[in-house]
Design a protein around this motif. Structure first.
Motif, short mmCIF file in Angstrom:
data_model
loop_
_atom_site.label_atom_id
_atom_site.label_comp_id
_atom_site.label_asym_id
_atom_site.label_seq_id
_atom_site.Cartn_x
_atom_site.Cartn_y
_atom_site.Cartn_z
N ILE A 23 4.77 2.76 14.96
CA ILE A 23 4.90 1.51 14.19
C ILE A 23 3.83 1.23 13.40
CG2 ILE A 23 4.36 -0.21 16.13
CD1 ILE A 23 7.11 -0.44 13.30
N SER A 24 2.63 1.44 13.72
CA SER A 24 1.44 0.94 13.15
C SER A 24 1.22 1.70 12.01
CB SER A 24 0.22 0.93 14.08
OG SER A 24 0.23 0.13 15.25
N GLU A 25 1.47 2.95 12.05
CA GLU A 25 1.22 3.91 10.86
C GLU A 25 2.47 3.61 9.84
OE1 GLU A 25 1.71 8.75 10.16
OE2 GLU A 25 1.36 8.07 12.20
N VAL A 26 3.55 3.44 10.38
CA VAL A 26 4.67 2.99 9.59
C VAL A 26 4.26 1.77 8.71
CG1 VAL A 26 7.06 2.33 9.32
CG2 VAL A 26 6.50 4.33 10.79
N LYS A 27 3.70 0.86 9.37
CA LYS A 27 3.41 -0.39 8.83
C LYS A 27 2.39 -0.20 7.82
CE LYS A 27 2.04 -5.22 10.07
NZ LYS A 27 1.38 -5.99 10.94
N ARG A 28 1.46 0.32 8.10
CA ARG A 28 0.00 0.71 6.81
C ARG A 28 0.70 1.41 5.78
NH1 ARG A 28 -1.79 -1.36 10.84
NH2 ARG A 28 -0.80 -3.20 9.80
N THR A 29 1.65 2.33 5.95
CA THR A 29 2.48 3.15 4.86
C THR A 29 3.26 2.11 3.96
OG1 THR A 29 2.53 5.25 6.19
CG2 THR A 29 3.76 5.34 4.23
N LEU A 30 3.98 1.26 4.50
CA LEU A 30 4.61 0.52 3.93
C LEU A 30 3.78 -0.57 3.14
CD1 LEU A 30 7.47 -0.06 6.24
CD2 LEU A 30 7.78 1.09 4.25
N GLU A 31 3.10 -1.04 3.84
CA GLU A 31 1.88 -2.03 3.14
C GLU A 31 1.36 -1.41 2.00
OE1 GLU A 31 0.71 -4.92 6.77
OE2 GLU A 31 -0.45 -3.09 6.47
N GLU A 32 0.93 -0.16 1.68
CA GLU A 32 0.22 0.56 0.68
C GLU A 32 1.32 0.41 -0.57
OE1 GLU A 32 -0.63 4.17 2.20
OE2 GLU A 32 -2.52 3.53 3.43
N LYS A 33 2.76 0.08 -0.42
CA LYS A 33 3.33 0.20 -1.68
C LYS A 33 3.21 -1.05 -2.31
CE LYS A 33 6.02 3.98 -1.02
NZ LYS A 33 6.11 4.97 -2.06
N ASP A 34 2.44 -1.97 -1.89
CA ASP A 34 1.84 -2.90 -2.56
C ASP A 34 2.92 -3.87 -3.36
OD1 ASP A 34 -0.12 -4.49 -3.60
OD2 ASP A 34 -0.24 -3.37 -5.37
N GLU B 166 11.13 -10.65 9.00
CA GLU B 166 11.45 -10.65 7.59
C GLU B 166 10.38 -10.30 6.44
OE1 GLU B 166 14.43 -11.94 6.45
OE2 GLU B 166 15.27 -13.09 8.01
N ARG B 167 9.21 -9.82 6.95
CA ARG B 167 8.38 -9.39 6.15
C ARG B 167 7.39 -8.33 6.68
NH1 ARG B 167 4.63 -14.22 4.34
NH2 ARG B 167 4.52 -14.25 6.63
N ILE B 168 6.95 -7.43 5.93
CA ILE B 168 6.19 -6.11 6.65
C ILE B 168 5.12 -6.68 7.51
CG2 ILE B 168 4.91 -5.75 4.40
CD1 ILE B 168 6.05 -3.27 7.40
N GLU B 169 4.39 -7.77 6.77
CA GLU B 169 3.12 -8.42 7.26
C GLU B 169 3.40 -9.12 8.73
OE1 GLU B 169 3.67 -11.06 3.76
OE2 GLU B 169 4.29 -9.00 4.31
#
Length: 233
Positions: A178-189, A209-212
């Motif tokens: 999940i941490s890796e998935v979260k970082r990848t999605l956050e990079e979508k900016d 409701e939000r990636i953060e």
């Protein structure tokens, strides 16, 4: 007369989402099987027990599956599980293998199903409501509209390339990474809208409701729904 094997989808977690057919088949089968070590550890069993009385009186097969990607270990496990089921079928007993969601979507059951079927026994799949459909309903929104595409992705194997697909992406089996998935999605900016549901339909359900807001650790039954942002559509 030999028994029959039924792969029964019990839905995503809410017992009331079980189908009438699933309930009927479980009631009619003499033997229950689950991919866990004992009844109390089988989520699918606990879900069904909310809708069906006296399940504890049925014969039971605990077909625990190791958490590994080693194909040799898994194949041996599937063969052993199929063998135990076949022993019951040879006695003329029908077996209901209980699985979360739908048996045809990333389910351990299907590997066992194919072995039993190849050996000449009668097999039947009983559909259940998939977790991602239940999750969309809980979020009070559709998965896709009009000509949008829908992609179901096992995120335990990596998601980078898949996130470039158009339309909605369902990220299943995310918990271990999940941490890796979260970082990848956050990079979508901001180019994607992300929501996550943990334990959909269960008492421990959590909605983010939000990636953060997604935690760094998540339960095994977690999935993310990733949509393109409005400006990208």
């Amino acid at each position: 007369m030999k028994g029959r094997l039924f792969g029964v989808g019990v839905g995503p977690g809410d017992p009331e989402l079980m189908t009438y057919k699933a309930v009927r088949i479980i009631k009619e089968c003499q033997v229950l099987a689950v991919p866990a070590r004992g009844r109390k550890h089988a989520v699918s069993y606990r879900i069904a027990a909310e809708m069906i009385e006296n399940m504890e009186e049925k014969e039971f097969l605990d077909l625990d599956t190791p958490m590994t990607k080693d194909r040799q270990i898994l194949d041996r496990n599937y063969e052993n599980a199929a063998g135990r089921i076949i022993e019951e079928l040879e006695k003329g007993k029908d077996v209901a293998y209980l699985t979360l969601g739908d048996p045809t979507i990333y389910s351990t059951y299907m590997y066992i199903h194919r072995i039993v079927k190849a050996k000449g026994y009668e097999t039947t799949i009983i559909s259940g409501i998939p977790s991602f459909c239940a999750a969309a309903a809980r979020l009070d929104d559709s998965l896709v509209d009009r000509a949008e595409e829908l992609h179901i992705i096992p995120s335990s194997y990596g998601i980078e390339a898949a996130l470039n697909y158009s339309g909605t992406k369902i990220l299943m089996k995310s918990a271990s990474r999940i941490s890796e998935v979260k970082r990848t999605l956050e990079e979508k900016d901001g180019n994607v809208n992300v929501k996550m549901i943990e334990n959909c339909g269960m008492p421990e359900e959590r909605i983010y409701e939000r990636i953060e807001d997604v935690p760094e650790q998540a339960g095994y039954y977690s999935l993310l729904i990733v949509k393109e942002s409005e400006k990208e559509r």
